[in-house]
Write an enzyme that holds these catalytic residues in place. Structure first.
Site, PDB file in Angstrom:
ATOM      1  N   ASN A 150     -14.969   0.975   1.865  1.00 41.86           N
ATOM      2  CA  ASN A 150     -14.028  -0.009   1.340  1.00 41.86           C
ATOM      3  C   ASN A 150     -14.719  -1.370   1.364  1.00 41.86           C
ATOM      4  O   ASN A 150     -15.470  -1.670   2.304  1.00 41.86           O
ATOM      5  CB  ASN A 150     -12.765  -0.067   2.194  1.00 41.86           C
TER       6      ASN A 150
ATOM      7  N   ASN B 228       0.881  -1.167   0.000  1.00 41.47           N
ATOM      8  CA  ASN B 228       0.000   0.000   0.000  1.00 41.47           C
ATOM      9  C   ASN B 228       0.920   1.219   0.000  1.00 41.47           C
ATOM     10  O   ASN B 228       1.613   1.469   0.991  1.00 41.47           O
ATOM     11  CB  ASN B 228      -0.851  -0.034   1.260  1.00 41.47           C
TER      12      ASN B 228
ATOM     13  N   GLU C  52     -10.577  -0.141  -2.424  1.00 45.67           N
ATOM     14  CA  GLU C  52     -10.665   1.019  -1.548  1.00 45.67           C
ATOM     15  C   GLU C  52     -11.388   2.155  -2.263  1.00 45.67           C
ATOM     16  O   GLU C  52     -11.068   2.479  -3.405  1.00 45.67           O
ATOM     17  CB  GLU C  52      -9.270   1.489  -1.126  1.00 45.67           C
TER      18      GLU C  52
ATOM     19  N   ASN D 144      -2.403   1.326   7.059  1.00 46.87           N
ATOM     20  CA  ASN D 144      -1.039   1.206   6.540  1.00 46.87           C
ATOM     21  C   ASN D 144      -0.378   2.575   6.472  1.00 46.87           C
ATOM     22  O   ASN D 144       0.817   2.727   6.756  1.00 46.87           O
ATOM     23  CB  ASN D 144      -1.060   0.579   5.140  1.00 46.87           C
TER      24      ASN D 144
ATOM     25  N   CYS E 112      -4.721  -3.046   2.549  1.00 43.96           N
ATOM     26  CA  CYS E 112      -5.481  -2.004   3.240  1.00 43.96           C
ATOM     27  C   CYS E 112      -5.446  -2.355   4.721  1.00 43.96           C
ATOM     28  O   CYS E 112      -5.955  -3.407   5.125  1.00 43.96           O
ATOM     29  CB  CYS E 112      -6.912  -1.934   2.728  1.00 43.96           C
ATOM     30  N   GLY E 113      -4.839  -1.492   5.526  1.00 44.30           N
ATOM     31  CA  GLY E 113      -4.677  -1.801   6.944  1.00 44.30           C
ATOM     32  C   GLY E 113      -5.989  -1.849   7.694  1.00 44.30           C
ATOM     33  O   GLY E 113      -6.288  -2.822   8.406  1.00 44.30           O
TER      34      GLY E 113
ATOM     35  N   ASN F 206      -7.130  10.193  -0.475  1.00 41.82           N
ATOM     36  CA  ASN F 206      -7.110   9.066  -1.400  1.00 41.82           C
ATOM     37  C   ASN F 206      -6.446   9.465  -2.712  1.00 41.82           C
ATOM     38  O   ASN F 206      -6.169  10.646  -2.963  1.00 41.82           O
ATOM     39  CB  ASN F 206      -8.538   8.582  -1.668  1.00 41.82           C
TER      40      ASN F 206
ATOM     41  N   CYS G  52      -6.125   5.684   7.662  1.00 38.57           N
ATOM     42  CA  CYS G  52      -5.475   4.674   6.824  1.00 38.57           C
ATOM     43  C   CYS G  52      -4.512   3.902   7.715  1.00 38.57           C
ATOM     44  O   CYS G  52      -3.542   4.468   8.230  1.00 38.57           O
ATOM     45  CB  CYS G  52      -4.737   5.339   5.664  1.00 38.57           C
TER      46      CYS G  52
END
Length: 289
Positions: free
Chosen positions: A195, A13, A219, A88, A228-229, A77, A86
């Site tokens: 998401n 990511n 996402e 990550n 995606c964390g 984004n 977010c």
């Protein structure tokens, strides 16, 4: 105008990061999308500005929540739209603050970081960072349609500071066959979008007390990403809910870009979900806008 930037990634990511401690650089959505453009810009799944919480309106809420949240992760984004959080990105943000000399943090130490989704505590680990994503909500259902998914599937809504819908699939073949180049269609549509994660449990689901799943994600505002964390956290929470009583609190989530750790921990505020994984700074550069 020239922007000095750093490219960073966490399990694939990737992000464009730049330091603006005093909040002097105002980029509009088109300029942010230009930075994230993989053909005409630096390229990334999002853009992160490091700014002091005291220097932007959104930071006032972070400081009211925790006066120690000196730094704010101003995240957008790839299409230039703002996002709440977010998972990550905040780990890569921590690595960036350290590299820029804006922060001193030893292994085991934590620092509060301001985000549009609230203050998040970030802890430095031996091989990366762990972020406390805070309380979570697992509630609500929707139907999800996606390209190369034979029939619509039910999805479970999960909130971890930003909205997610998690869909369970039958096997790896079904997961691999998905075409996520277009956004999945969620009905009823979440008011702010969401998401969408597609999940397959491993066989066996639990090994050595740790739950194991595979995940792909689309996402909102960025498309399919390698990781995606917050999505990994949502996927683990959904699977934990489906598994029922006796489900583990620790999870390993395999994403196309690597592996993330998710765990549920009791706190005085109630259960929190935490996300751990690597963070790498790839290169630095200067771009003229």
């Amino acid at each position: 105008m020239e922007i000095a930037f750093t490219k960073g990634q966490g399990t694939g990511n990737d992000f464009v990061l730049f330091a603006d401690p005093d909040g002097e650089i105002e980029l509009d959505a088109d300029q942010l999308a230009g930075l994230a453009d993989r053909r005409f810009g630096v390229g990334g799944d999002g853009v992160i500005r490091a700014v002091r919480s005291s220097r932007l309106p959104e930071g006032a809420a972070a400081l009211a929540e925790d006066p120690g949240a000196v730094w704010f992760m101003d995240y957008h984004n790839a299409d230039g739209s703002p996002a709440e959080m977010c998972g990550n990105g905040i780990r890569v943000f921590g690595a960036f603050l350290l590299a820029e000399g804006l922060l001193s943090l030893e292994v085991g130490e934590s620092i509060p970081i301001g985000t549009r989704g609230g203050v998040r505590d970030l802890t430095r680990t031996v091989d990366g960072f762990e972020v406390d994503l805070g309380p979570f909500v697992v509630a609500g259902e929707a139907m999800v349609a996606a390209r190369r998914l034979a029939v619509d599937r039910p999805g479970l809504a999960v909130g971890v500071g930003n909205p997610h819908v998690v869909v369970a699939l039958a096997d790896d073949a079904e997961l691999d066959a998905l075409d996520l180049s277009d956004a999945p269609v969620v009905e009823p549509a979440p008011p702010a979008g969401a998401n969408v994660e597609f999940v397959v449990p491993s066989d066996p689901l639990i090994a050595d007390g740790v739950g194991r799943i595979r995940m792909r994600v689309h996402e909102r505002g960025s498309g399919e990403t390698l990781s995606c964390g917050t999505g990994a956290a949502a996927a683990a929470l959904a699977t934990r809910s489906w598994a029922g009583e006796g489900a583990p609190d620790a999870w390993s989530v395999q994403v196309p870009g690597g592996e993330l750790g998710v765990r549920v921990a009791d706190t005085p505020e109630g259960p929190h979900v935490l996300l751990s994984g690597p963070a790498e700074l790839v290169y630095d550069g200067v771009l003229e806008l």
